[in-house]
Each structure stands twice: as structure tokens, then as C-alpha cells.
Design a protein around this motif. Structure first.
Motif, mmCIF file in Angstrom:
data_model
loop_
_atom_site.group_PDB
_atom_site.id
_atom_site.type_symbol
_atom_site.label_atom_id
_atom_site.label_comp_id
_atom_site.label_asym_id
_atom_site.label_seq_id
_atom_site.Cartn_x
_atom_site.Cartn_y
_atom_site.Cartn_z
ATOM 1 N N PHE A 183 -7.595 7.186 -10.661
ATOM 2 C CA PHE A 183 -6.237 7.648 -10.981
ATOM 3 C C PHE A 183 -5.653 8.453 -9.818
ATOM 4 C CE2 PHE A 183 -3.137 10.432 -13.067
ATOM 5 C CZ PHE A 183 -2.442 9.511 -13.843
ATOM 6 N N LEU A 184 -6.449 9.345 -9.243
ATOM 7 C CA LEU A 184 -5.969 10.172 -8.131
ATOM 8 C C LEU A 184 -5.749 9.358 -6.864
ATOM 9 C CD1 LEU A 184 -8.268 13.270 -8.744
ATOM 10 C CD2 LEU A 184 -5.789 13.149 -9.092
ATOM 11 N N ILE A 185 -6.593 8.350 -6.628
ATOM 12 C CA ILE A 185 -6.387 7.466 -5.482
ATOM 13 C C ILE A 185 -5.036 6.761 -5.600
ATOM 14 C CG2 ILE A 185 -7.136 5.268 -4.466
ATOM 15 C CD1 ILE A 185 -8.824 7.399 -3.421
ATOM 16 N N GLY A 186 -4.695 6.327 -6.811
ATOM 17 C CA GLY A 186 -3.420 5.640 -7.022
ATOM 18 C C GLY A 186 -2.225 6.506 -6.684
ATOM 19 N N ILE A 187 -2.238 7.769 -7.095
ATOM 20 C CA ILE A 187 -1.128 8.665 -6.763
ATOM 21 C C ILE A 187 -1.051 8.866 -5.252
ATOM 22 C CG2 ILE A 187 -0.186 10.977 -7.093
ATOM 23 C CD1 ILE A 187 -1.554 11.079 -9.788
ATOM 24 N N GLY A 188 -2.202 9.013 -4.615
ATOM 25 C CA GLY A 188 -2.206 9.188 -3.163
ATOM 26 C C GLY A 188 -1.647 7.996 -2.432
ATOM 27 N N GLU A 189 -1.900 6.789 -2.929
ATOM 28 C CA GLU A 189 -1.385 5.578 -2.286
ATOM 29 C C GLU A 189 0.137 5.560 -2.243
ATOM 30 O OE1 GLU A 189 -3.173 1.577 -2.978
ATOM 31 O OE2 GLU A 189 -4.360 2.696 -4.446
ATOM 32 N N ILE A 190 0.767 6.017 -3.323
ATOM 33 C CA ILE A 190 2.228 5.989 -3.389
ATOM 34 C C ILE A 190 2.827 6.754 -2.215
ATOM 35 C CG2 ILE A 190 4.240 6.646 -4.759
ATOM 36 C CD1 ILE A 190 2.404 6.428 -7.237
ATOM 37 N N PHE A 191 2.238 7.882 -1.902
ATOM 38 C CA PHE A 191 2.775 8.705 -0.814
ATOM 39 C C PHE A 191 2.307 8.232 0.554
ATOM 40 C CE2 PHE A 191 3.035 11.589 -4.466
ATOM 41 C CZ PHE A 191 4.325 12.066 -4.329
ATOM 42 N N ALA A 192 1.022 7.991 0.702
ATOM 43 C CA ALA A 192 0.468 7.746 2.036
ATOM 44 C C ALA A 192 0.699 6.322 2.530
ATOM 45 C CB ALA A 192 -1.028 8.068 2.036
ATOM 46 N N VAL A 193 0.278 5.332 1.753
ATOM 47 C CA VAL A 193 0.276 3.959 2.251
ATOM 48 C C VAL A 193 1.679 3.364 2.295
ATOM 49 C CG1 VAL A 193 -0.706 1.664 1.951
ATOM 50 C CG2 VAL A 193 -2.069 3.678 1.409
ATOM 51 N N SER A 194 2.476 3.544 1.236
ATOM 52 C CA SER A 194 3.830 2.995 1.253
ATOM 53 C C SER A 194 4.665 3.641 2.353
ATOM 54 C CB SER A 194 4.510 3.198 -0.113
ATOM 55 O OG SER A 194 4.657 4.575 -0.414
ATOM 56 N N ALA A 195 4.444 4.937 2.607
ATOM 57 C CA ALA A 195 5.166 5.610 3.693
ATOM 58 C C ALA A 195 4.737 5.065 5.053
ATOM 59 C CB ALA A 195 4.922 7.115 3.625
ATOM 60 N N ALA A 196 3.473 4.688 5.189
ATOM 61 C CA ALA A 196 2.994 4.118 6.456
ATOM 62 C C ALA A 196 3.655 2.769 6.720
ATOM 63 C CB ALA A 196 1.475 3.981 6.424
ATOM 64 N N TYR A 197 3.804 1.936 5.688
ATOM 65 C CA TYR A 197 4.503 0.659 5.838
ATOM 66 C C TYR A 197 5.948 0.886 6.284
ATOM 67 C CZ TYR A 197 0.887 -2.260 3.635
ATOM 68 O OH TYR A 197 -0.268 -2.943 3.345
#
Length: 599
Positions: free
Chosen positions: A546-560
Motif C-alpha cells: 500500500f505504501l509503495i503505491g502511494i510513493g509511486e504516484i509522487f516519484a515515478v509519475s513525476a519522473a516521466y
């Protein structure tokens, strides 16, 4: 100085969807107009004449792609519509028009400017409440300059690139061309994660005791990490083909047909007992898992997000790209969720049937992608392989100065660099994307060590260790919708933009919390087993996923988003490849070192 200014705005200021300028794509040459006070016309570049000392209304004049302003006209220093949108200058040196640009960049309201009266033919009352880079409604068209309008009622927005190619755009590309691209991405991610989530369990014999690779857990995890590292490194191949030879459209189709589908098919064939030999064919598995499949997915990943972003008008819809990337990442996780549920559940009954489902879904995706061909904006590639190598070296800081004749002419008329003419190097983009490496090291554990950990825990009905990966996708879909469609727009309407580096920090923090929860879960596994000789429920893994999913929203989508918006126009796919390497390639190399250190 331009390089330093661009670098400073990239690293110090919030990295958001940048404002582009209307004159960014058009070179100027040494030709003096016959009438010094009336520059020639050109599409997409308009200049309002200065107001008279008596406060007369502003009139509109144009300047062309193959002309230079006369010296007398330069001395007038008339603010352009592009300078109205330009927010690159420091606050201390902004003119009245440039000062208005900062407000435009952060607010949907268009501020007034001494250089533009209410009677201006460029900005009138109908645009007063319209964000100049969010043109998406027919009502917005009435106040746009004719140079931005086409005769196509379906694609009313027009843009001309520096090579003279004209492209027409939909007002709402998300419901047209982008819809097909997101749908294809969803099906591709279904195929990818359906295999990725179950490979470790398949190689260790969880699904079939009699027919498997009989690998220890560390070796199986290493195979998955190598496959993922290759998948996130080979996007450079796709970038070379897309930017210089074939374009994103053809690159995606060829990579899928020649590598992706054959690789998945080869993996699926290894599940059939004695089909490829009397013993389990580890050679076929290596070719499918470590070569064909990752090369295919890597080439597609370098192109698909860039191709979707290119469906938006690069000027009038540039601020819509942030929401596009959030929706893009949500579609990734819809595919991951469905693939992560269907394939593991079916694999408990028949791993052969389960592994042929992704092959079929990917074939359907190709057919859907081709069916939307007439809707796509397909920018033409340069058809110059040598350009790729020379420009990549130049953008990385090697190979000498990149200051062109156009740059020298632009400086004469005080035109600042714009995102499409960005000098932000690929190496700089890679270094900035490298800020998400710590988070992605944590993310990579979902398909490896989290699976191994879950294999010694008790299932919750049909929910086993591979299916627990879907908690990550559910978390992204729930919070991604709220963040992308509620929180971000609300902040934007108040002139607030979360800096990209802050998003990276927030995402990495959630990644650290997820690893901490996994450590607590591991402690609980040993404590309960030592006390009662029992295994705990796999539901304990809800918290780290669950926590990994929240982190993805901020980190990975922003990197794209970062890789696309600040990259030079001619190097979008290369920048995407550099970002993908930092998102998935390097983190999995780090994981390989960690696994071998823990033997």
C-alpha cells in the motif's frame, strides 16, 4: 549564460510543465524587411505594437520565420505574445508582460498587461479566465489568433514545427488519440505484470512440482531482476529508432511483433511439459525471459508515453501534460491490477493457460493500436542516425558547443531559450531522474523478495503472494485519482505547484516506510513461528504494498513528466530512455548486488 539559466531553473525552481513560447520553433535568417516598422507575417508568432503615448489601443503585427527584425524595430523592444507566456526570466528583470507570464503559469486567470489592452486582437475578454496553455474547449477558439486555427473542424488547433511540417490537434486529445494509446498501454502492462509477478514463483516450482526450473529463491529473484534491468536499459534502442528512423508509431509496432510477442510466447511454451524437450528448457526460458521479452518491452516503454504526450498541442495544451501523465500511470496500474489478479489465479489451476493469456492480450493491444492510426499525430523522424550520436554527446556535455546560427540570431532579438529549444542535457535529466533510484530499489522488491517472503505465509483464500502485488495497484488507482484529478487541479487554481524534487522526496519517504513495514512483517514471521510453529497470514503484506503505491504516484509519475517536459524537442525519446534506466535499470542492478550479498 543561457545554459546556466536553464540549469538553474531545472534544479532550483519547481520542475513543472514548462510554459512554451510561440516563436520557439522558427529560425531567423539575415533578411531585412522592406518596411522596418512592419515585420512580415508568420504562423504562431504575433507581436502587438506598442501603445501610443496617448494610450491608444494595441494593434497586431507579425514576424516571419525567414526574417529578422530591423534595428529600428528592435529598439522599440515591443513585448511579444511569447514573452507574455515566458516565465524563464528572473523576477528582478521581468518586464510588465513577462511579469504577467509568471501569473499565467500558475493561475487560470490571465492578468492584465500594459502591453496588451482589452482591445488586443490576441488576448481579449473571452480569454480572461482561460489558462493560455489549457486550450480544450470550442469556446476557447474564438479568441485565439487565426495562425493557431486550422480549417479542420475535428482538429482545429494547428502547429508548424521547425522543419515546416504542419500538424493538427484535437481540442480534447484525451478522448481521441490518447484514449487508444492508454488502452494499449493498459493491455501491455497486463501482459508485463501478469508474467513479472508470477515468474519467481514459477521458477521455484510453486505452480507445478513436477515441471519447473527448480531454482532456489535467490537465483529466481536474480533472473527476474536481470530481466527487469534489461527491460529498463534497452529503451535506448527504441529511442534511437523512434527519434531518428521510424518514429514512435512504427517503433512500437515492430518491437511488439518482433520481440515482445515472441518472447512471451517462448516463456509460455516452457510451461508445456516436454514440448521443447524431455527436460525443462532453461535455454528457451533465458531467451524469452532475459532477451526477447525485455528488449520488446523496453523499446515500447521508450515510445508509448512520449507518443501519448505528443498528441497535445506543444504550446496551447502544454499544461495538460501533467494530468496526462497521472492518467497514464493510472492506466499502467489498471493493467497491472487486472493482470496481477487474472494470471496468478489461473496459474493456480494451470500455469500454461495463465501464461498464454498475456500473449493474447498483447495481440489484441496491437490490433487496437493499429485501429486508431487515423487519429494519431505522428511527428516525422529525422532519418539521420549520425544526428542521434552527435546530439546525444552534445546534450551530455561532450562534443563542443551546440550554439547554432539560430541561437546567435535569437540572442540578437533577446529571445530566451524555451522548453522545445531546451539545452538541458540528457545527462542532467538522467541525474535528476536518479533521485528516484532509492524509491525504485524498494519498488523492485515487490516482484522478488516480497514474493519470497509471502511464499512462507498462509494464503487468504485465493489470495497468495503474487496476488498481493495488486494492493500496490489498488493504492495507486485510489490515491492517483484523488491526487491527479482533485488535489493537483486545486493547488494549480491557487497558483501552487509542488516541485518535482519535492515529489521525489515524498515518494522516497513512502518507499522507506514500505521497507520498514516489510522488516516488521519478517520479524513477525520468525516470532510467531518460533513461539507456535505457525505461519502468519499473507495479509500482513498489505502495508508495504500500500505504501509503495502511494510513493509511486509522487516519484515515478513525476519522473516521466520531468523527462518529457524539460527534454529538447528532438531528444524526447532519448530522455525517456535515460529516465527509464534510472527508474528500472539501475535500481535492479543495485538489487542484484544486494541479493548476492545476502547469500
Amino acid at each position: 549564460n543561457n545554459n546556466n539559466a536553464t540549469m538553474a531553473s531545472t534544479t532550483a525552481a519547481p520542475l513543472s510543465v514548462p510554459m512554451t513560447r510561440l516563436d520557439q520553433h522558427y529560425p531567423t535568417t539575415k533578411r531585412t524587411p522592406s518596411t522596418p516598422t512592419a515585420p512580415p507575417t508568420h504562423p504562431n508568432r504575433l507581436i502587438p505594437a506598442p501603445q501610443s503615448s496617448l494610450g491608444g489601443s494595441t494593434t497586431t503585427k507579425n514576424t516571419g520565420p525567414h526574417h529578422q527584425r530591423s534595428s529600428s524595430y528592435q529598439q522599440q523592444r515591443t513585448p511579444t505574445f511569447s514573452s507574455y507566456l515566458d516565465s524563464n526570466k528572473p523576477p528582478s528583470t521581468k518586464s510588465a508582460a513577462a511579469s504577467a507570464a509568471a501569473s499565467v503559469a500558475s493561475s487560470p486567470s490571465v492578468p492584465s498587461s500594459p502591453a496588451m489592452s482589452e482591445k488586443s486582437t490576441i488576448i481579449d475578454k473571452n480569454l480572461s479566465n482561460i489558462h493560455l496553455t489549457r486550450i480544450s474547449s470550442p469556446s476557447h477558439l474564438t479568441s485565439l489568433p487565426p495562425e493557431f486555427l486550422s480549417n479542420d473542424v475535428h482538429r482545429p488547433l494547428v502547429h508548424v514545427d521547425e522543419a515546416g511540417h504542419e500538424y493538427h490537434y484535437y481540442l480534447n486529445p484525451m478522448k481521441k488519440a490518447v484514449f487508444f494509446i492508454l488502452l494499449v498501454e493498459m493491455l501491455e502492462r497486463f501482459s508485463f505484470y501478469g508474467i513479472n509477478y508470477t515468474t519467481t514463483a514459477y521458477l521455484t516450482g510453486e505452480y507445478n512440482d513436477e515441471w519447473n526450473a527448480d531454482m532456489p529463491s535467490i537465483l529466481a529473484s536474480s533472473y527476474v531482476s536481470i530481466s527487469t534491468a534489461v527491460a529498463y536499459t534497452t529503451p535506448f534502442i527504441g529511442a534511437l529508432l523512434a527519434d531518428n528512423l521510424l518514429g514512435e508509431y512504427l517503433t512500437m509496432i515492430l518491437a511488439t511483433l518482433l520481440c515482445y510477442i515472441p518472447g512471451l510466447s517462448l516463456i509460455a511454451l516452457t510451461t508445456i511439459p516436454e514440448f521443447l524437450g524431455s527436460e525443462f528448457s532453461l535455454t528457451a526460458m533465458k531467451w524469452g525471459l532475459l532477451v526477447l521479452w525485455p528488449i520488446g518491452t523496453g523499446a515500447v516503454k521508450a515510445c508509448v508515453n512520449v507518443f501519448g504526450a505528443k498528441q497535445f498541442h506543444p504550446i496551447l495544451q502544454s499544461s495538460l501534460i501533467e494530468s496526462y501523465y497521472v492518467n497514464f500511470y493510472m492506466c499502467i496500474n489498471i493493467g497491472a491490477l487486472t493482470g496481477g489478479v487474472v494470471v496468478p489465479v489461473v496459474a493456480q489451476w494451470s500455469v500454461t493457460v495463465a501464461y498464454f493469456i498475456p500473449v493474447c492480450m498483447l495481440c489484441i493491444g496491437v490490433l487496437l493500436f493499429v485501429s486508431g492510426t487515423s487519429l494519431y499525430v505522428r511527428p516525422k523522424p529525422k532519418h539521420d542516425v549520425s544526428f542521434f550520436f552527435h546530439e546525444t554527446l552534445a546534450y551530455c556535455g561532450c562534443g563542443g558547443s551546440r550554439r547554432s546560427k539560430r541561437d546567435r540570431n535569437s540572442s540578437m532579438i533577446n529571445i530566451q531559450p524555451s522548453p522545445s529549444d531546451s539545452r538541458v542535457g540528457i545527462l542532467t535529466i538522467a541525474m535528476l531522474s536518479g533521485l528516484v533510484v532509492p524509491f525504485n530499489v524498494a519498488y523492485a522488491q515487490m516482484s522478488t523478495t516480497f514474493i519470497v517472503q509471502g511464499s512462507v505465509m498462509t494464503n487468504f483464500g485465493l489470495v497468495d503472494a503474487p496476488m498481493m502485488n495488486n494492493v500496490d495497484a489498488i493504492s495507486i488507482l485510489a490515491f492517483g485519482y484523488v491526487i491527479g484529478n482533485v488535489i493537483y487541479p486545486a493547488l494549480s487554481s491557487r497558483g501552487i505547484k509542488i516541485a518535482t524534487t519535492y515529489k521525489f522526496a515524498i515518494g522516497s519517504s513512502f518507499g522507506a516506510l514500505a521497507v520498514g513495514c516489510a522488516i516488521i512483517t519478517d520479524y513477525q514471521i520468525h516470532r510467531v513461528y518460533n513461539q507456535r510453529g505457525e505461519a502468519i497470514s499473507v495479509l500482513w503484506q498489505i502495508f508495504p504494498y500500500f505504501l509503495i503505491g502511494i510513493g509511486e504516484i509522487f516519484a515515478v509519475s513525476a519522473a516521466y513528466e520531468l523527462a518529457f517536459t524539460v527534454a529538447p524537442a528532438k531528444m524526447k525519446s532519448v530522455a525517456s530512455a535515460a529516465n527509464l534506466f534510472m527508474v528500472g535499470g539501475l535500481p535492479n542492478v543495485v538489487c542484484l548486488g544486494l541479493y548476492n550479498a545476502c547469500r
